[in-house]
Design a protein around this motif. Structure first.
Motif, short mmCIF file in Angstrom:
data_model
loop_
_atom_site.label_atom_id
_atom_site.label_comp_id
_atom_site.label_asym_id
_atom_site.label_seq_id
_atom_site.Cartn_x
_atom_site.Cartn_y
_atom_site.Cartn_z
N ARG A 136 10.66 12.71 12.37
CA ARG A 136 11.33 11.71 11.69
C ARG A 136 10.85 12.24 10.03
O ARG A 136 9.68 12.16 9.95
CB ARG A 136 11.18 10.31 11.79
CG ARG A 136 11.62 9.27 10.81
CD ARG A 136 11.59 7.83 11.12
NE ARG A 136 12.15 7.66 12.17
CZ ARG A 136 12.06 7.35 13.61
NH1 ARG A 136 10.79 7.53 13.84
NH2 ARG A 136 12.97 7.10 14.16
N CYS A 137 11.84 12.65 9.05
CA CYS A 137 11.31 13.03 7.83
C CYS A 137 11.41 11.66 6.90
O CYS A 137 12.41 10.91 6.84
CB CYS A 137 12.37 13.93 7.31
SG CYS A 137 12.25 15.53 8.18
N LEU A 138 10.24 11.40 6.44
CA LEU A 138 10.07 10.16 5.41
C LEU A 138 9.98 10.98 4.12
O LEU A 138 9.42 12.10 3.92
CB LEU A 138 8.85 9.46 5.69
CG LEU A 138 8.50 8.83 7.14
CD1 LEU A 138 7.45 8.01 6.96
CD2 LEU A 138 10.14 7.83 7.26
N GLY A 139 10.39 10.32 3.08
CA GLY A 139 10.39 10.71 1.68
C GLY A 139 9.40 9.62 0.82
O GLY A 139 9.74 8.50 0.78
N ILE A 140 8.37 10.15 0.45
CA ILE A 140 7.24 9.49 -0.22
C ILE A 140 7.20 9.44 -1.69
O ILE A 140 7.12 10.60 -2.16
CB ILE A 140 5.66 9.70 0.22
CG1 ILE A 140 5.85 9.80 1.93
CG2 ILE A 140 4.85 8.62 -0.23
CD1 ILE A 140 6.17 8.49 2.65
N PRO A 141 7.58 8.27 -2.19
CA PRO A 141 7.72 8.51 -3.74
C PRO A 141 6.41 8.37 -4.39
O PRO A 141 5.48 7.90 -3.43
CB PRO A 141 8.64 7.45 -4.19
CG PRO A 141 9.08 6.87 -3.02
CD PRO A 141 8.44 7.13 -1.73
N THR A 142 6.03 8.66 -5.85
CA THR A 142 4.76 8.38 -6.40
C THR A 142 4.75 7.00 -6.61
O THR A 142 5.78 6.09 -6.30
CB THR A 142 4.74 9.01 -7.71
OG1 THR A 142 5.74 8.66 -8.63
CG2 THR A 142 5.08 10.52 -7.50
N VAL A 143 3.57 6.64 -6.87
CA VAL A 143 3.06 5.00 -7.21
C VAL A 143 4.07 4.57 -8.12
O VAL A 143 4.59 3.50 -8.18
CB VAL A 143 1.62 5.09 -7.30
CG1 VAL A 143 1.39 3.31 -7.74
CG2 VAL A 143 0.70 5.32 -6.04
N ARG A 193 0.78 -1.24 -0.12
CA ARG A 193 -0.15 0.13 0.06
C ARG A 193 0.89 1.30 -0.01
O ARG A 193 1.66 1.34 -0.89
CB ARG A 193 -0.93 0.09 1.25
CG ARG A 193 -1.83 -1.32 1.51
CD ARG A 193 -2.55 -1.67 -0.04
NE ARG A 193 -3.71 -0.49 0.01
CZ ARG A 193 -4.33 -0.44 -1.21
NH1 ARG A 193 -4.53 -1.47 -2.23
NH2 ARG A 193 -5.26 0.45 -1.40
N GLY A 194 0.67 2.15 0.93
CA GLY A 194 1.41 3.21 0.81
C GLY A 194 0.58 4.66 0.53
O GLY A 194 -0.38 4.62 -0.20
N ALA A 195 1.16 5.75 0.78
CA ALA A 195 0.34 7.11 0.73
C ALA A 195 0.72 7.86 -0.53
O ALA A 195 1.93 7.26 -1.29
CB ALA A 195 0.84 8.23 1.70
N PRO A 196 -0.12 8.47 -1.26
CA PRO A 196 0.37 9.11 -2.57
C PRO A 196 1.70 9.91 -2.52
O PRO A 196 2.06 10.66 -1.23
CB PRO A 196 -1.03 10.23 -2.77
CG PRO A 196 -1.95 9.60 -1.93
CD PRO A 196 -1.38 8.99 -0.81
N GLY A 197 2.39 10.17 -3.47
CA GLY A 197 3.38 11.28 -3.43
C GLY A 197 3.31 12.77 -3.98
O GLY A 197 1.98 13.00 -3.82
#
Length: 418
Positions: free
Chosen positions: A76-83, A25-29
């Motif tokens: 904490r900094c996360l880097g969320i890529p696109t799908v 799963r995961g959040a949008p970028g």
């Protein structure tokens, strides 16, 4: 597989990568596209990813920086890529993982197939009984400070695959979009949250630490889960020397140990209590605890259970996120359905070692459910004991309604409300 593309990346590889991303799963970028939206035009979207990867034209979009509050008050900094980018990263990860896995050290447990945090904690427990000192290591800002050239040099030790190296370099250099919308260039680090980042971390630390330790200090066993690591030593002198040597090794790799969080700890339960100290590893606190041998003899063991920090975090979820007493429009069954997935995860992870230590957290949850009953039903207003008796009867009839009620010692009981 197309023979007209410069890189031998098949559509099957992209499809398998998509299935792995879908499972996680995961959040949008930065583009705001959810996995569901991506699947709305799945065939064309996957073809676009494959076509660009196989042709060498794929350019990673920026990663979205998301700040997650930490228990110590920081973030904490996360880097969320696109799908699409997560799928592209998964293609490279799956290819590279098959190459590097056979080379990794057996005491590296993080983000590896068939390995878990529980295995690392169990191994640490066993070794704490045989080695009386522990070096508890903390690498300062590990993911944010990785040197790009050293990471690429580490990857090249395992493969000369042109497209894997090309795309890893592009991901390392991809811009970051801050929460303010500002775009920031990166000259070091790999974002936590990226699909490829944990594998790059393992490759780097295998060469920088694991292999070096194995060759230089073969009598000092260790457990490592990503950048969380402990080393077992036979004496305080050895542990202090190890701290100095590892610090120097990391400086050569353009990293440093955190001066306050890196500690030398005595684990010898035969010493005075003032000398034997606790330490935390992967959400568990190791410290002296009473235990019973197979022969029924009580003795003092040095063993793990859920840490105070982890317990505090779970209580905050119960109190601030779930806010059960305010959900009086919901039925008891609806409350259970809402929180059971998280509860099962807590019990499965933190209940693996000394599940009774979860008692205080889950008793706190029972009190929140009791308060919900007192607010929802007039007959329980100002009657906490009556509300808990009512819940206890329900727990006897439906012990599996709430996941934590399946643990007999945690079934709500009138005494809890007194």
């Amino acid at each position: 597989m197309s023979t007209t593309k410069p890189f031998a990346i098949s559509k099957r590889m992209v499809w398998e990568a998509y299935k792995a991303v879908k499972a996680n799963r995961g959040a949008p970028g930065v583009d705001g596209q959810s996995l569901e939206a991506f699947e709305g035009n799945l065939s064309n979207n996957l073809y676009r990813v494959w076509n660009r990867l196989a042709s060498g034209a794929y350019q990673p979009p920026p990663v979205l920086r998301v700040e997650i509050p930490k228990r110590d008050g920081g973030v904490r900094c996360l880097g969320i890529p696109t799908v699409s980018d997560r799928i592209a990263q998964a293609v490279v990860k799956r290819h590279l993982e098959d190459i590097v896995e056979p080379h990794f050290h057996p005491d590296s447990y993080g983000y590896r197939p068939g390995r878990s945090a529980h295995q690392a904690v169990a191994q640490a427990r066993s070794r704490c009984w045989r080695h009386k000192w522990v070096l508890d290591l903390d690498i300062k800002g590990f993911f944010d400070n990785l040197d790009h050239e050293l990471v690429l040099r580490a990857v090249r030790r395992f493969t000369d695959c042109r497209w894997a190296l090309l795309y890893i370099e592009r991901w390392l250099k991809a811009d970051v979009v801050l929460p303010t919308g500002e775009r920031e260039k990166r000259d070091r680090g790999t974002p936590q949250g990226g699909v490829i980042s944990p594998l790059l971390a393992n490759i780097f630390l295998h060469l920088a630490v694991d292999q070096w330790l194995h060759e230089s200090f073969p009598d000092a066993p260790f457990e490592r889960y990503a950048d969380d690591m402990i080393v077992h030593c036979r004496s305080q002198v050895e542990a202090e020397k190890m701290r100095q040597q590892i610090g120097e090794r990391l400086r050569r790799c353009k990293l440093e140990l955190h001066p306050e969080k890196t500690r030398v700890v005595c684990t010898d339960t035969l010493r005075r209590n003032s000398e034997t100290k606790p330490f935390d590893f992967l959400g568990f606190t190791f410290r002296p605890r009473l235990a019973r041998s197979k022969a029924g003899v009580i003795f003092l063991s040095y063993s793990p259970a859920i840490s105070d920090k982890a317990g505090k975090g779970l209580r905050q979820v119960i109190r601030r996120t779930w806010r059960l007493p305010r959900r009086t429009t919901m039925s008891l069954e609806e409350l259970a359905k809402m929180i059971n997935p998280a509860l099962r995860g807590w019990i499965q992870y933190y209940g693996h070692f000394r599940p009774s230590e979860l008692g205080s957290v889950l008793r706190n949850l029972n009190l929140s459910i009791r308060l919900w009953a007192m607010r929802k039903f007039k007959r329980f207003k100002h009657k906490p004991q009556a509300a808990m008796v009512w819940l206890g009867r329900i727990a006897q009839r439906k012990p599996a309604l709430f996941a934590h009620w399946e643990i007999a010692s945690l079934v709500p009981h009138p005494a809890v409300g007194r």
